[in-house]
Write a protein that holds these residues in place. Structure first.
Motif, PDB file in Angstrom:
ATOM      1  N   MET A  90      -6.459  18.616 -42.832  1.00  0.00           N
ATOM      2  CA  MET A  90      -6.770  19.654 -43.817  1.00  0.00           C
ATOM      3  C   MET A  90      -7.891  20.543 -43.293  1.00  0.00           C
ATOM      4  O   MET A  90      -8.735  20.096 -42.529  1.00  0.00           O
ATOM      5  CB  MET A  90      -7.189  19.013 -45.141  1.00  0.00           C
ATOM      6  N   SER A  91      -7.916  21.799 -43.720  1.00  0.00           N
ATOM      7  CA  SER A  91      -8.847  22.768 -43.151  1.00  0.00           C
ATOM      8  C   SER A  91      -9.645  23.464 -44.242  1.00  0.00           C
ATOM      9  O   SER A  91      -9.094  24.155 -45.091  1.00  0.00           O
ATOM     10  CB  SER A  91      -8.073  23.807 -42.335  1.00  0.00           C
ATOM     11  N   SER A  92     -10.967  23.291 -44.178  1.00  0.00           N
ATOM     12  CA  SER A  92     -11.857  23.989 -45.096  1.00  0.00           C
ATOM     13  C   SER A  92     -12.002  25.449 -44.679  1.00  0.00           C
ATOM     14  O   SER A  92     -11.735  25.817 -43.533  1.00  0.00           O
ATOM     15  CB  SER A  92     -13.235  23.323 -45.104  1.00  0.00           C
ATOM     16  N   LEU A  93     -12.445  26.274 -45.636  1.00  0.00           N
ATOM     17  CA  LEU A  93     -12.773  27.660 -45.341  1.00  0.00           C
ATOM     18  C   LEU A  93     -14.017  28.010 -46.140  1.00  0.00           C
ATOM     19  O   LEU A  93     -13.944  28.317 -47.326  1.00  0.00           O
ATOM     20  CB  LEU A  93     -11.624  28.596 -45.696  1.00  0.00           C
ATOM     21  N   THR A  94     -15.165  27.913 -45.487  1.00  0.00           N
ATOM     22  CA  THR A  94     -16.423  28.233 -46.154  1.00  0.00           C
ATOM     23  C   THR A  94     -16.953  29.592 -45.752  1.00  0.00           C
ATOM     24  O   THR A  94     -17.691  30.223 -46.493  1.00  0.00           O
ATOM     25  CB  THR A  94     -17.483  27.154 -45.854  1.00  0.00           C
ATOM     26  N   SER A  95     -16.587  30.064 -44.562  1.00  0.00           N
ATOM     27  CA  SER A  95     -17.018  31.366 -44.061  1.00  0.00           C
ATOM     28  C   SER A  95     -16.042  31.804 -42.983  1.00  0.00           C
ATOM     29  O   SER A  95     -15.518  30.962 -42.240  1.00  0.00           O
ATOM     30  CB  SER A  95     -18.429  31.266 -43.484  1.00  0.00           C
ATOM     31  N   LEU A  96     -15.815  33.105 -42.866  1.00  0.00           N
ATOM     32  CA  LEU A  96     -14.947  33.582 -41.791  1.00  0.00           C
ATOM     33  C   LEU A  96     -15.597  33.424 -40.423  1.00  0.00           C
ATOM     34  O   LEU A  96     -14.911  33.499 -39.401  1.00  0.00           O
ATOM     35  CB  LEU A  96     -14.564  35.045 -42.024  1.00  0.00           C
ATOM     36  N   LYS A  97     -16.904  33.172 -40.394  1.00  0.00           N
ATOM     37  CA  LYS A  97     -17.576  32.939 -39.116  1.00  0.00           C
ATOM     38  C   LYS A  97     -17.031  31.701 -38.405  1.00  0.00           C
ATOM     39  O   LYS A  97     -17.168  31.569 -37.192  1.00  0.00           O
ATOM     40  CB  LYS A  97     -19.083  32.794 -39.327  1.00  0.00           C
ATOM     41  N   MET A  98     -16.428  30.796 -39.164  1.00  0.00           N
ATOM     42  CA  MET A  98     -15.886  29.577 -38.569  1.00  0.00           C
ATOM     43  C   MET A  98     -14.518  29.806 -37.917  1.00  0.00           C
ATOM     44  O   MET A  98     -13.992  28.917 -37.253  1.00  0.00           O
ATOM     45  CB  MET A  98     -15.772  28.486 -39.636  1.00  0.00           C
ATOM     46  N   LEU A  99     -13.954  31.001 -38.088  1.00  0.00           N
ATOM     47  CA  LEU A  99     -12.627  31.296 -37.563  1.00  0.00           C
ATOM     48  C   LEU A  99     -12.704  32.345 -36.462  1.00  0.00           C
ATOM     49  O   LEU A  99     -13.509  33.272 -36.524  1.00  0.00           O
ATOM     50  CB  LEU A  99     -11.713  31.825 -38.675  1.00  0.00           C
ATOM     51  N   SER A 100     -11.840  32.221 -35.475  1.00  0.00           N
ATOM     52  CA  SER A 100     -11.717  33.243 -34.448  1.00  0.00           C
ATOM     53  C   SER A 100     -10.898  34.418 -34.989  1.00  0.00           C
ATOM     54  O   SER A 100     -10.221  34.303 -36.022  1.00  0.00           O
ATOM     55  CB  SER A 100     -11.024  32.670 -33.212  1.00  0.00           C
ATOM     56  N   VAL A 101     -10.942  35.527 -34.280  1.00  0.00           N
ATOM     57  CA  VAL A 101     -10.123  36.683 -34.638  1.00  0.00           C
ATOM     58  C   VAL A 101      -8.649  36.298 -34.650  1.00  0.00           C
ATOM     59  O   VAL A 101      -7.888  36.722 -35.536  1.00  0.00           O
ATOM     60  CB  VAL A 101     -10.390  37.853 -33.663  1.00  0.00           C
ATOM     61  N   GLU A 102      -8.234  35.485 -33.683  1.00  0.00           N
ATOM     62  CA  GLU A 102      -6.827  35.070 -33.610  1.00  0.00           C
ATOM     63  C   GLU A 102      -6.448  34.222 -34.814  1.00  0.00           C
ATOM     64  O   GLU A 102      -5.342  34.378 -35.373  1.00  0.00           O
ATOM     65  CB  GLU A 102      -6.590  34.286 -32.320  1.00  0.00           C
ATOM     66  N   GLU A 103      -7.332  33.336 -35.247  1.00  0.00           N
ATOM     67  CA  GLU A 103      -7.046  32.513 -36.432  1.00  0.00           C
ATOM     68  C   GLU A 103      -6.967  33.367 -37.689  1.00  0.00           C
ATOM     69  O   GLU A 103      -6.107  33.130 -38.563  1.00  0.00           O
ATOM     70  CB  GLU A 103      -8.121  31.437 -36.575  1.00  0.00           C
ATOM     71  N   ILE A 104      -7.842  34.348 -37.805  1.00  0.00           N
ATOM     72  CA  ILE A 104      -7.798  35.248 -38.963  1.00  0.00           C
ATOM     73  C   ILE A 104      -6.496  36.037 -38.966  1.00  0.00           C
ATOM     74  O   ILE A 104      -5.843  36.191 -40.010  1.00  0.00           O
ATOM     75  CB  ILE A 104      -9.017  36.175 -38.962  1.00  0.00           C
ATOM     76  N   ASP A 105      -6.093  36.531 -37.800  1.00  0.00           N
ATOM     77  CA  ASP A 105      -4.821  37.257 -37.701  1.00  0.00           C
ATOM     78  C   ASP A 105      -3.648  36.387 -38.154  1.00  0.00           C
ATOM     79  O   ASP A 105      -2.722  36.873 -38.817  1.00  0.00           O
ATOM     80  CB  ASP A 105      -4.589  37.733 -36.266  1.00  0.00           C
ATOM     81  N   ARG A 106      -3.682  35.105 -37.805  1.00  0.00           N
ATOM     82  CA  ARG A 106      -2.589  34.207 -38.215  1.00  0.00           C
ATOM     83  C   ARG A 106      -2.546  34.061 -39.735  1.00  0.00           C
ATOM     84  O   ARG A 106      -1.465  34.009 -40.330  1.00  0.00           O
ATOM     85  CB  ARG A 106      -2.733  32.844 -37.536  1.00  0.00           C
ATOM     86  N   ILE A 107      -3.716  33.973 -40.363  1.00  0.00           N
ATOM     87  CA  ILE A 107      -3.751  33.885 -41.825  1.00  0.00           C
ATOM     88  C   ILE A 107      -3.178  35.157 -42.448  1.00  0.00           C
ATOM     89  O   ILE A 107      -2.394  35.096 -43.414  1.00  0.00           O
ATOM     90  CB  ILE A 107      -5.186  33.626 -42.326  1.00  0.00           C
ATOM     91  N   LEU A 108      -3.528  36.313 -41.894  1.00  0.00           N
ATOM     92  CA  LEU A 108      -2.992  37.574 -42.415  1.00  0.00           C
ATOM     93  C   LEU A 108      -1.484  37.649 -42.217  1.00  0.00           C
ATOM     94  O   LEU A 108      -0.750  38.105 -43.104  1.00  0.00           O
ATOM     95  CB  LEU A 108      -3.680  38.760 -41.737  1.00  0.00           C
ATOM     96  N   ASP A 109      -1.001  37.182 -41.069  1.00  0.00           N
ATOM     97  CA  ASP A 109       0.453  37.143 -40.828  1.00  0.00           C
ATOM     98  C   ASP A 109       1.133  36.215 -41.834  1.00  0.00           C
ATOM     99  O   ASP A 109       2.201  36.539 -42.376  1.00  0.00           O
ATOM    100  CB  ASP A 109       0.746  36.656 -39.409  1.00  0.00           C
ATOM    101  N   ASP A 110       0.511  35.056 -42.081  1.00  0.00           N
ATOM    102  CA  ASP A 110       1.073  34.110 -43.054  1.00  0.00           C
ATOM    103  C   ASP A 110       1.098  34.724 -44.447  1.00  0.00           C
ATOM    104  O   ASP A 110       2.056  34.527 -45.207  1.00  0.00           O
ATOM    105  CB  ASP A 110       0.258  32.810 -43.075  1.00  0.00           C
ATOM    106  N   ALA A 111       0.054  35.459 -44.787  1.00  0.00           N
ATOM    107  CA  ALA A 111       0.007  36.107 -46.104  1.00  0.00           C
ATOM    108  C   ALA A 111       1.161  37.084 -46.268  1.00  0.00           C
ATOM    109  O   ALA A 111       1.800  37.140 -47.337  1.00  0.00           O
ATOM    110  CB  ALA A 111      -1.327  36.826 -46.283  1.00  0.00           C
ATOM    111  N   GLU A 112       1.460  37.855 -45.228  1.00  0.00           N
ATOM    112  CA  GLU A 112       2.593  38.786 -45.283  1.00  0.00           C
ATOM    113  C   GLU A 112       3.901  38.031 -45.526  1.00  0.00           C
ATOM    114  O   GLU A 112       4.749  38.465 -46.312  1.00  0.00           O
ATOM    115  CB  GLU A 112       2.686  39.585 -43.979  1.00  0.00           C
ATOM    116  N   ARG A 113       4.069  36.896 -44.863  1.00  0.00           N
ATOM    117  CA  ARG A 113       5.311  36.109 -45.021  1.00  0.00           C
ATOM    118  C   ARG A 113       5.402  35.442 -46.385  1.00  0.00           C
ATOM    119  O   ARG A 113       6.508  35.198 -46.886  1.00  0.00           O
ATOM    120  CB  ARG A 113       5.390  35.049 -43.919  1.00  0.00           C
TER     121      ARG A 113
END
Length: 300
Positions: free
Chosen positions: A1-24
């Motif tokens: 399981m993956s927490s999300l407390t701040s976007l600082k914990m994610l790379s640009v590539e990981e953020i892009d994947r979340i945005l891609d998942d949101a579109e889907r």
């Protein structure tokens, strides 16, 4: 399981994947089809958009929601946040969505073994709001690099501003701020500070902020009624924006304060599009949180 407390914990590539998942996940709706997961929503501060969009995301994903009522809970008997969360974890909650007035509240929760999704911590971070803002901008422009984004208003007290400045700069946007000098963080360089009249001339995105009255400890502008004319987006200023420029706002909107009421739903406005994107983004974050079987809370 993956927490999300701040976007600082994610790379640009990981953020892009979340945005891609949101579109889907836009059209994914399994209302009433339960998947066995139970998530507790702990909102220690008032919320409409964040709370309701998380609840809608949970319903559409078939996740059961445990509603936590602060007013009738043992918090009023002196129970701390950690013991409250540990109790709910012990009775079977698979993840927590928490909004709390204390900045970096999640540092108290290192002993939990289920994900924490930060729905806003004091004046610190608001990662899912930043994600939906990123999605809105990406849908509009297709990229971030080179875009001029001006965040206008109560920068100092805004977790939205703090999250967005950091992540937008990582994506290559040119981020500027505008507002009363006493409401701008001291570490923001002078060359990044604009008047509202300068801002509307250069901005691809004008991102307005609500005045965070609840975080001001009594201090206010000497003439708050003049805020719109001095610092806000008036109809006259909107006319001077770039032809492709858009207006954003995390809401709630103080109509006639930070923005002229007639501009809230004008052609440039993406304010309600942001809200629509909030459900998709939060579905993506929930799927990410529940995808793996176990991970401790990650604190940055």
């Amino acid at each position: 399981m993956s927490s999300l407390t701040s976007l600082k914990m994610l790379s640009v590539e990981e953020i892009d994947r979340i945005l891609d998942d949101a579109e889907r996940l836009y059209e994914v709706r399994h209302v009433g089809s339960r998947n066995g997961h139970v998530i507790a929503n702990l909102f220690f501060e008032a919320s409409t958009r964040t709370k309701c969009s998380f609840e809608m995301a949970q319903k559409q994903l078939g996740i059961d929601t445990l509603h936590f009522d602060v007013a009738t809970s043992s918090v009023n008997k002196g129970e701390g946040l950690y013991d409250t969360a540990k109790t709910l974890e012990s009775i079977g909650c698979d993840a927590f969505i928490i909004r709390h007035g204390e900045t970096r509240y999640y540092e108290q929760l290192k002993g939990l073994t289920v994900p924490i999704i930060n729905a806003g911590d004091g004046s610190g971070d608001h990662p899912t709001q930043s994600l939906l803002d990123l999605l809105t901008i990406r849908q509009e422009f297709g990229l971030f690099r080179g875009l001029k984004v001006v965040i206008v208003g109560d920068i100092l007290h805004s977790r939205v501003a703090h999250s967005n400045i950091e992540v937008l700069e990582r994506f290559g946007a040119e981020v500027y701020v505008s507002g009363p000098e006493e409401w701008i963080d001291e570490d923001i360089p002078r060359e990044k500070r604009l008047t509202i009249d300068e801002a509307v001339e250069i901005a691809d995105v004008v991102m307005l902020l609500r005045i965070q009255l609840e975080r001001h400890d009594g201090e206010m502008l000497s003439n708050p009624d003049d805020y719109l004319q001095t610092y806000g987006l008036t109809m006259e200023r909107e006319k001077r924006m770039k032809p492709h420029g858009i207006i954003m706002h995390p809401a709630p909107v103080n109509r006639g304060v930070e923005i002229d009421s007639s501009l809230v739903e004008c052609e440039r406005s993406r304010i309600f599009k942001q809200m629509n994107n909030g459900v998709a983004v939060r579905k993506a974050v929930l799927v990410r949180a529940l995808h793996q079987k176990e991970a401790p809370v990650h604190v940055v």
